[in-house]
Write a protein that holds these residues in place. Structure first.
Motif, PDB file in Angstrom:
ATOM      1  N   ASP A   9       0.821  -1.211   0.000  1.00  0.00           N
ATOM      2  CA  ASP A   9       0.000   0.000   0.000  1.00  0.00           C
ATOM      3  C   ASP A   9       0.855   1.260   0.000  1.00  0.00           C
ATOM      4  N   LEU A  10       0.403   2.243  -0.730  1.00  0.00           N
ATOM      5  CA  LEU A  10       0.984   3.583  -0.689  1.00  0.00           C
ATOM      6  C   LEU A  10      -0.168   4.513  -0.304  1.00  0.00           C
ATOM      7  N   THR A  11      -0.562   4.359   0.954  1.00  0.00           N
ATOM      8  CA  THR A  11      -1.710   5.077   1.490  1.00  0.00           C
ATOM      9  C   THR A  11      -1.286   5.897   2.699  1.00  0.00           C
ATOM     10  N   GLY A  38       4.659  -2.795  -7.860  1.00  0.00           N
ATOM     11  CA  GLY A  38       4.214  -3.588  -6.715  1.00  0.00           C
ATOM     12  C   GLY A  38       3.231  -2.886  -5.802  1.00  0.00           C
ATOM     13  N   VAL A  39       2.786  -1.691  -6.176  1.00  0.00           N
ATOM     14  CA  VAL A  39       1.838  -0.949  -5.341  1.00  0.00           C
ATOM     15  C   VAL A  39       0.448  -1.566  -5.510  1.00  0.00           C
ATOM     16  N   THR A  40      -0.104  -2.049  -4.403  1.00  0.00           N
ATOM     17  CA  THR A  40      -1.410  -2.707  -4.452  1.00  0.00           C
ATOM     18  C   THR A  40      -2.569  -1.761  -4.189  1.00  0.00           C
ATOM     19  N   ASP A  41      -2.315  -0.661  -3.499  1.00  0.00           N
ATOM     20  CA  ASP A  41      -3.352   0.331  -3.218  1.00  0.00           C
ATOM     21  C   ASP A  41      -2.680   1.686  -3.054  1.00  0.00           C
ATOM     22  N   ASP A  43      -3.764   6.006  -2.384  1.00  0.00           N
ATOM     23  CA  ASP A  43      -4.785   7.025  -2.154  1.00  0.00           C
ATOM     24  C   ASP A  43      -4.189   8.396  -2.437  1.00  0.00           C
ATOM     25  N   THR A  44      -4.951   9.434  -2.161  1.00  0.00           N
ATOM     26  CA  THR A  44      -4.463  10.772  -2.473  1.00  0.00           C
ATOM     27  C   THR A  44      -3.235  11.145  -1.652  1.00  0.00           C
ATOM     28  N   ALA A  45      -3.091  10.591  -0.463  1.00  0.00           N
ATOM     29  CA  ALA A  45      -1.878  10.846   0.327  1.00  0.00           C
ATOM     30  C   ALA A  45      -0.658  10.268  -0.393  1.00  0.00           C
ATOM     31  N   GLY A  46      -0.811   9.102  -0.994  1.00  0.00           N
ATOM     32  CA  GLY A  46       0.278   8.507  -1.763  1.00  0.00           C
ATOM     33  C   GLY A  46       0.625   9.338  -2.985  1.00  0.00           C
ATOM     34  N   VAL A  47      -0.392   9.853  -3.659  1.00  0.00           N
ATOM     35  CA  VAL A  47      -0.160  10.724  -4.814  1.00  0.00           C
ATOM     36  C   VAL A  47       0.552  11.991  -4.373  1.00  0.00           C
ATOM     37  N   GLN A  48       0.109  12.591  -3.271  1.00  0.00           N
ATOM     38  CA  GLN A  48       0.760  13.794  -2.762  1.00  0.00           C
ATOM     39  C   GLN A  48       2.224  13.534  -2.440  1.00  0.00           C
ATOM     40  N   LEU A  49       2.519  12.371  -1.896  1.00  0.00           N
ATOM     41  CA  LEU A  49       3.901  12.006  -1.591  1.00  0.00           C
ATOM     42  C   LEU A  49       4.745  11.975  -2.870  1.00  0.00           C
ATOM     43  N   LEU A  50       4.237  11.350  -3.892  1.00  0.00           N
ATOM     44  CA  LEU A  50       4.984  11.250  -5.151  1.00  0.00           C
ATOM     45  C   LEU A  50       5.177  12.621  -5.792  1.00  0.00           C
ATOM     46  N   LEU A  51       4.166  13.464  -5.731  1.00  0.00           N
ATOM     47  CA  LEU A  51       4.295  14.813  -6.280  1.00  0.00           C
ATOM     48  C   LEU A  51       5.273  15.651  -5.460  1.00  0.00           C
ATOM     49  N   MET A  52       5.270  15.479  -4.139  1.00  0.00           N
ATOM     50  CA  MET A  52       6.224  16.175  -3.279  1.00  0.00           C
ATOM     51  C   MET A  52       7.645  15.738  -3.614  1.00  0.00           C
ATOM     52  N   ALA A  53       7.842  14.445  -3.844  1.00  0.00           N
ATOM     53  CA  ALA A  53       9.170  13.936  -4.193  1.00  0.00           C
ATOM     54  C   ALA A  53       9.620  14.505  -5.539  1.00  0.00           C
TER      55      ALA A  53
END
Length: 83
Positions: A9-11, A38-41, A43-53
């Motif tokens: 999960d990337l939640t 390998g990301v199974t789930d 959410d928007t927090a995960g998307v925000q993390l990737l955009l922040m990176a």
């Protein structure tokens, strides 16, 4: 180019842990590829993390690439119109 595999999960439950990992790996290399197969789930927090990176990489003149989207990642990125 360094490679980072994210699995599971990337939640919101894992964002802080993954933030530390992402920023540490980015600090260690000029270019980082993040494999999301390998990301199974996600959410928007995960998307925000990737955009922040991505913003952190750009600010420091480094290259961050997202690759191998899992079906969960592809679906959410498509919904949000993110590439």
């Amino acid at each position: 180019m360094a490679l980072l595999f994210i699995e599971g999960d990337l939640t919101i439950r894992r964002v802080q842990e993954m933030k530390d990992v992402l920023l540490a790996r980015l600090a260690q290399s000029q270019a980082l590829e993040v494999d999301l197969a390998g990301v199974t789930d996600i959410d928007t927090a995960g998307v925000q993390l990737l955009l922040m990176a991505r913003r952190a990489a750009q600010a420091s003149g480094k290259d961050l690439r997202l690759s191998a989207y899992s079906p969960a990642v592809a679906a959410l990125f498509g919904l949000l119109r993110i590439r």
